[in-house]
Design a protein around this motif. Structure first.
Motif, PDB file in Angstrom:
ATOM      1  N   GLU A  60       3.792   9.854 -10.008  1.00  0.00           N
ATOM      2  CA  GLU A  60       3.106  10.084 -11.279  1.00  0.00           C
ATOM      3  C   GLU A  60       2.458  11.465 -11.319  1.00  0.00           C
ATOM      4  N   ASN A  61       1.851  11.881 -10.218  1.00  0.00           N
ATOM      5  CA  ASN A  61       1.220  13.205 -10.171  1.00  0.00           C
ATOM      6  C   ASN A  61       2.252  14.316 -10.318  1.00  0.00           C
ATOM      7  N   LEU A  62       3.401  14.142  -9.666  1.00  0.00           N
ATOM      8  CA  LEU A  62       4.456  15.152  -9.755  1.00  0.00           C
ATOM      9  C   LEU A  62       5.033  15.214 -11.170  1.00  0.00           C
ATOM     10  N   MET A  63       5.219  14.059 -11.799  1.00  0.00           N
ATOM     11  CA  MET A  63       5.753  14.048 -13.160  1.00  0.00           C
ATOM     12  C   MET A  63       4.740  14.653 -14.137  1.00  0.00           C
ATOM     13  N   ARG A  64       3.455  14.461 -13.876  1.00  0.00           N
ATOM     14  CA  ARG A  64       2.427  15.065 -14.715  1.00  0.00           C
ATOM     15  C   ARG A  64       2.504  16.601 -14.631  1.00  0.00           C
ATOM     16  N   LEU A  65       2.755  17.091 -13.420  1.00  0.00           N
ATOM     17  CA  LEU A  65       2.905  18.540 -13.251  1.00  0.00           C
ATOM     18  C   LEU A  65       4.174  19.039 -13.940  1.00  0.00           C
TER      19      LEU A  65
ATOM     20  N   GLU B 105       0.834  -1.207   0.000  1.00  0.00           N
ATOM     21  CA  GLU B 105       0.000   0.000   0.000  1.00  0.00           C
ATOM     22  C   GLU B 105       0.868   1.257   0.000  1.00  0.00           C
ATOM     23  N   LEU B 106       1.948   1.205   0.768  1.00  0.00           N
ATOM     24  CA  LEU B 106       2.854   2.347   0.837  1.00  0.00           C
ATOM     25  C   LEU B 106       3.494   2.613  -0.524  1.00  0.00           C
ATOM     26  N   MET B 107       3.925   1.539  -1.211  1.00  0.00           N
ATOM     27  CA  MET B 107       4.536   1.696  -2.524  1.00  0.00           C
ATOM     28  C   MET B 107       3.527   2.232  -3.542  1.00  0.00           C
ATOM     29  N   THR B 108       2.281   1.819  -3.420  1.00  0.00           N
ATOM     30  CA  THR B 108       1.238   2.330  -4.313  1.00  0.00           C
ATOM     31  C   THR B 108       1.075   3.829  -4.143  1.00  0.00           C
ATOM     32  N   LYS B 109       1.087   4.297  -2.887  1.00  0.00           N
ATOM     33  CA  LYS B 109       0.961   5.732  -2.613  1.00  0.00           C
ATOM     34  C   LYS B 109       2.175   6.496  -3.157  1.00  0.00           C
ATOM     35  N   PHE B 110       3.360   5.907  -2.991  1.00  0.00           N
ATOM     36  CA  PHE B 110       4.576   6.538  -3.518  1.00  0.00           C
ATOM     37  C   PHE B 110       4.484   6.674  -5.038  1.00  0.00           C
ATOM     38  N   ASN B 111       4.067   5.589  -5.703  1.00  0.00           N
ATOM     39  CA  ASN B 111       3.979   5.608  -7.166  1.00  0.00           C
ATOM     40  C   ASN B 111       2.958   6.634  -7.640  1.00  0.00           C
TER      41      ASN B 111
ATOM     42  N   GLN C 243      10.264  27.214 -13.595  1.00  0.00           N
ATOM     43  CA  GLN C 243      10.722  26.965 -12.231  1.00  0.00           C
ATOM     44  C   GLN C 243       9.789  26.000 -11.504  1.00  0.00           C
ATOM     45  N   GLU C 244       8.478  26.176 -11.689  1.00  0.00           N
ATOM     46  CA  GLU C 244       7.507  25.284 -11.043  1.00  0.00           C
ATOM     47  C   GLU C 244       7.614  23.870 -11.583  1.00  0.00           C
ATOM     48  N   LYS C 245       7.828  23.747 -12.885  1.00  0.00           N
ATOM     49  CA  LYS C 245       7.989  22.426 -13.478  1.00  0.00           C
ATOM     50  C   LYS C 245       9.264  21.751 -12.973  1.00  0.00           C
ATOM     51  N   ALA C 246      10.338  22.539 -12.889  1.00  0.00           N
ATOM     52  CA  ALA C 246      11.595  22.000 -12.388  1.00  0.00           C
ATOM     53  C   ALA C 246      11.449  21.546 -10.929  1.00  0.00           C
ATOM     54  N   GLN C 247      10.704  22.325 -10.145  1.00  0.00           N
ATOM     55  CA  GLN C 247      10.473  21.972  -8.749  1.00  0.00           C
ATOM     56  C   GLN C 247       9.672  20.682  -8.641  1.00  0.00           C
ATOM     57  N   SER C 248       8.676  20.512  -9.517  1.00  0.00           N
ATOM     58  CA  SER C 248       7.886  19.284  -9.521  1.00  0.00           C
ATOM     59  C   SER C 248       8.760  18.091  -9.879  1.00  0.00           C
ATOM     60  N   GLY C 249       9.650  18.283 -10.863  1.00  0.00           N
ATOM     61  CA  GLY C 249      10.576  17.209 -11.230  1.00  0.00           C
ATOM     62  C   GLY C 249      11.503  16.839 -10.086  1.00  0.00           C
ATOM     63  N   TYR C 250      11.938  17.865  -9.361  1.00  0.00           N
ATOM     64  CA  TYR C 250      12.821  17.612  -8.207  1.00  0.00           C
ATOM     65  C   TYR C 250      12.093  16.811  -7.134  1.00  0.00           C
ATOM     66  N   TYR C 251      10.849  17.193  -6.838  1.00  0.00           N
ATOM     67  CA  TYR C 251      10.088  16.468  -5.820  1.00  0.00           C
ATOM     68  C   TYR C 251       9.762  15.044  -6.281  1.00  0.00           C
ATOM     69  N   ALA C 252       9.598  14.857  -7.608  1.00  0.00           N
ATOM     70  CA  ALA C 252       9.378  13.499  -8.134  1.00  0.00           C
ATOM     71  C   ALA C 252      10.591  12.629  -7.853  1.00  0.00           C
ATOM     72  N   TYR C 253      11.773  13.220  -8.046  1.00  0.00           N
ATOM     73  CA  TYR C 253      13.009  12.499  -7.725  1.00  0.00           C
ATOM     74  C   TYR C 253      13.089  12.194  -6.228  1.00  0.00           C
ATOM     75  N   LYS C 254      12.719  13.178  -5.393  1.00  0.00           N
ATOM     76  CA  LYS C 254      12.767  12.962  -3.937  1.00  0.00           C
ATOM     77  C   LYS C 254      11.790  11.875  -3.507  1.00  0.00           C
ATOM     78  N   ALA C 255      10.658  11.757  -4.223  1.00  0.00           N
ATOM     79  CA  ALA C 255       9.691  10.699  -3.902  1.00  0.00           C
ATOM     80  C   ALA C 255      10.310   9.329  -4.141  1.00  0.00           C
ATOM     81  N   ILE C 256      11.044   9.201  -5.255  1.00  0.00           N
ATOM     82  CA  ILE C 256      11.726   7.926  -5.544  1.00  0.00           C
ATOM     83  C   ILE C 256      12.808   7.664  -4.505  1.00  0.00           C
ATOM     84  N   GLU C 257      13.563   8.709  -4.159  1.00  0.00           N
ATOM     85  CA  GLU C 257      14.628   8.577  -3.170  1.00  0.00           C
ATOM     86  C   GLU C 257      14.058   8.118  -1.820  1.00  0.00           C
ATOM     87  N   GLY C 258      12.917   8.711  -1.416  1.00  0.00           N
ATOM     88  CA  GLY C 258      12.279   8.314  -0.166  1.00  0.00           C
ATOM     89  C   GLY C 258      11.772   6.888  -0.220  1.00  0.00           C
TER      90      GLY C 258
END
Length: 227
Positions: free
Chosen positions: A103-108, A93-99, A117-132
């Motif tokens: 996906e939502n961050l990459m869509r943004l 369930e946790l991995m489903t929420k992460f995925n 800048q906002e798109k770059a920030q979304s991409g950065y947070y998408a990377y941080k989601a994978i890292e977490g």
């Protein structure tokens, strides 16, 4: 507190109990909640509503020390409840929420709306989601706990895929992009300088290989030239 069996906290869902506490229908000054009901309320306020300790203590009319003891008991109780199968289900369930978050961050990040800048920030947070996600999997024992080895391996393959000239060209484009966006923050500058140093090392490595190959050819003629 109203009379009657149905109005007793033990006979009501947690949400209804909390609602009646908030509206004053249940007066905790007159009759504190039984411990088992209080634990259920604490668990909901703490985990579901993410309320801080002080707020929970105020709602339930107990001390913060009592709430912290309740939290410790809830942790121990929930840990004892989980079977290996339930643990796997929780991880799934946790991995489903992460995925979903990724996906939502990459869509943004790829969307047409929003600034660069906002798109770059979304991409950065998408990377941080994978890292977490990787970090949690490592802590739970579901992934190798060797992130540096993986990083080194990725960098090694990147070096094989790109020549020194290609690396220089890529860095030049990145420097132009950073300059055009006015990005002069210390982290960007540090990364650029690190990349320059790494490219210089790669270039020196190629030069040393050429030098060694040169010296290894025609040793007799090289000796004659030295006479």
């Amino acid at each position: 507190m109203p009379d009657g069996k149905d109005s007793q906290p033990a006979a009501m869902p947690v949400l209804k109990i909390l609602n009646q506490i908030r509206t004053g229908e249940i007066n905790l000054e007159e009759a504190p909640l039984p411990k088992d009901i209080r634990l259920e309320c604490v668990e909901h306020l703490w985990i579901t509503e993410a309320q801080p300790v002080a707020t929970i203590a105020g709602i339930l009319n107990v001390s913060e020390k009592t709430i912290r003891r309740d939290q410790d008991e809830i942790r121990e109780r929930n840990q004892a409840r989980l079977s290996p199968e339930e643990s796997l289900k929780l991880v799934s369930e946790l991995m489903t929420k992460f995925n979903s978050t990724h996906e939502n961050l990459m869509r943004l990040a790829r969307g047409k709306e929003g600034s660069v800048q906002e798109k770059a920030q979304s991409g950065y947070y998408a990377y941080k989601a994978i890292e977490g996600q990787i970090e949690i999997l490592q802590k739970l024992g579901y992934a190798p706990n060797k992130p540096m080895t993986i990083e080194a391996d990725i960098y090694h393959h990147q070096e094989e895929d790109m020549t020194v000239d290609q690396l220089k060209a890529e860095l030049a484009e990145i420097e132009k992009l950073a300059e055009s966006k006015g990005r002069k923050d210390p982290e960007i500058i540090r990364l650029i300088e690190t990349a320059k140093h790494q490219i210089a090392l790669a270039e020196a490595k190629d030069t040393l290989v050429d030098l060694r190959n040169n010296l290894s050819q025609n040793p007799e003629s090289s000796g004659e030239q030295g006479k």
